[in-house]
Write an enzyme that holds these catalytic residues in place. Structure first.
Site, PDB file in Angstrom:
ATOM      1  N   CYS A 279      40.260  41.547  41.572  1.00 23.11           N
ATOM      2  CA  CYS A 279      40.143  40.173  42.053  1.00 23.11           C
ATOM      3  C   CYS A 279      39.914  40.087  43.550  1.00 23.11           C
ATOM      4  O   CYS A 279      39.602  39.014  44.071  1.00 23.11           O
ATOM      5  CB  CYS A 279      41.380  39.379  41.662  1.00 23.11           C
ATOM      6  SG  CYS A 279      41.708  39.405  39.877  1.00 23.11           S
TER       7      CYS A 279
ATOM      8  N   HIS B 175      41.753  33.296  45.685  1.00 27.97           N
ATOM      9  CA  HIS B 175      41.420  33.756  44.343  1.00 27.97           C
ATOM     10  C   HIS B 175      42.003  32.789  43.333  1.00 27.97           C
ATOM     11  O   HIS B 175      43.169  32.392  43.428  1.00 27.97           O
ATOM     12  CB  HIS B 175      41.972  35.162  44.127  1.00 27.97           C
ATOM     13  CG  HIS B 175      41.997  35.598  42.700  1.00 27.97           C
ATOM     14  ND1 HIS B 175      40.917  35.462  41.861  1.00 27.97           N
ATOM     15  CD2 HIS B 175      42.999  36.163  41.946  1.00 27.97           C
ATOM     16  CE1 HIS B 175      41.239  35.909  40.659  1.00 27.97           C
ATOM     17  NE2 HIS B 175      42.495  36.343  40.696  1.00 27.97           N
TER      18      HIS B 175
ATOM     19  N   ASN C 298      40.556  32.288  35.370  1.00 31.57           N
ATOM     20  CA  ASN C 298      40.571  33.428  36.279  1.00 31.57           C
ATOM     21  C   ASN C 298      39.365  34.308  35.974  1.00 31.57           C
ATOM     22  O   ASN C 298      39.314  34.963  34.934  1.00 31.57           O
ATOM     23  CB  ASN C 298      41.876  34.217  36.093  1.00 31.57           C
ATOM     24  CG  ASN C 298      41.985  35.423  37.002  1.00 31.57           C
ATOM     25  OD1 ASN C 298      41.007  35.876  37.591  1.00 31.57           O
ATOM     26  ND2 ASN C 298      43.187  35.957  37.108  1.00 31.57           N
TER      27      ASN C 298
END
Length: 343
Positions: free
Chosen positions: A122, A268, A299
């Site tokens: 990520c 993020h 996500n």
């Protein structure tokens, strides 16, 4: 005395254009609830996620990347032939080699651009952005394409109550080019490998290939499960909330600005509770626009920051020239934060 000539790169670098691609299929929480014992209210309260996008067979890692990249190239006002480097951050391209970046570079029509993949979870977009900046300042490329792309639906265990609702698919891309002024700040990045077990793939590929049922996870029907991403949710949450706010502050300090100088915060898109906690810890003023793309995109790991950036600009919530703090964090555990001027 060195005989090597000094490099003749640009003084600085900046993001010149951004593009995104979200798969056509929108998946609401109700679909996730078909395979886990939970509720829409629980998912929303724990993550903020209402929907996510899942790719179909045609929406491959390469195909989504090419779509997002084409938009970024057009937004930057350059041609693909001018791109000297293609950096792709992904954990969901299933061919160990060759790098998917080489296919993307060719299909976009670059002139034999340097092309490679990175695996930084990520935080991958931040890693790629930092590498691109270095290439431009060093002089090995005038323009670099940075892509974050994932098909995490391929690595999601739909029976895992802790993660089944989290992940989505998509691609985000930016063009990084030369600048006479600093528009990408110093990067604060690093890793904490002692915590690597908190986010990981359930089974290594070689173990899956051997197929020893006694050592592999099984689904509700007794079949061997395909490798998936798993995490220790509470440990990851605590780390992200307490440690990543410190990293974000360090990035602000390195850029020489305060929270009051910010226009936009693009963390993020892992979990809205983490985002809210970071906003509170950093004491961001009310005028700072906070990206909350996680609500409808989920996500998307390396793709989440450029996708959120693209949406903020497209909706008018942010504008060209705004000063933004971006921070990515995830499996590894790795992280990267910097301050940028939006394209």
């Amino acid at each position: 005395m060195s005989k090597i000539k000094p490099s003749k790169g640009a003084a600085y670098a900046r993001i010149l254009g951004v593009g995104g691609y979200r798969p056509t299929r929108v998946v609401p929480n109700e679909v996730i609830l078909e395979t886990i014992d939970s509720s829409d209210e629980w998912i929303r309260s724990r993550s903020g996620i209402q929907t996510r996008h899942w790719a179909n067979d045609e929406e491959t890692v390469a195909a989504m990347s090419i779509e997002a990249s084409g938009k970024a190239i057009a937004d930057a006002g350059i041609s693909a032939e001018q791109i000297g480097g293609v950096i792709v951050s992904t954990v969901s391209h299933f061919k160990q080699t060759p790098a998917v970046a080489t296919e993307i570079a060719d299909k976009l029509g670059t002139n034999k651009a340097a092309a490679f993949d990175i695996s930084a979870g990520c935080a991958g977009f931040g890693y790629g952005l930092t590498l691109a900046k270095g290439m431009i300042v060093e002089g090995s490329a005038e323009y670099v394409l940075v892509i974050g792309v994932e098909r995490l639906s391929d690595l999601t265990d739909l029976e895992d109550r802790a993660t089944a609702f989290l992940f989505g698919d998509g691609a985000g891309a930016v063009i990084v080019g030369p600048s006479q002024e600093p528009h990408i700040g110093p990067t604060v990045w690093g890793s904490e490998g002692d915590k690597s077990e908190t986010i990981k793939q359930t089974v290594a590929w070689n173990e899956f290939r051997l197929g020893d049922v006694s050592k592999l996870p099984l689904d509700s029907e007794g079949n061997v499960k395909f490798p998936a991403i798993t995490q220790e949710g509470q440990a990851v949450f605590r780390w992200a909330v307490f440690e990543m706010a410190k990293v974000a502050q360090q990035a602000l300090d390195a850029a020489g600005i305060s929270p009051d100088d910010l226009d936009v915060f693009i963390p993020h898109q892992a979990n809205e509770r983490i985002i809210d906690s970071m906003v509170k810890t950093l004491k961001l003023p009310e005028h700072v626009t906070v990206a909350r793309d996680v609500r409808t995109t989920g996500n998307t790991s390396a793709a989440s920051i450029p996708l959120a950036m693209e949406r903020l600009l497209a909706t008018g919530e942010a504008k060209s020239g705004d000063t933004a703090l971006v921070i990515g964090f995830g499996a590894g555990l790795v992280y990267a934060a910097t301050v940028v001027t939006l394209p």
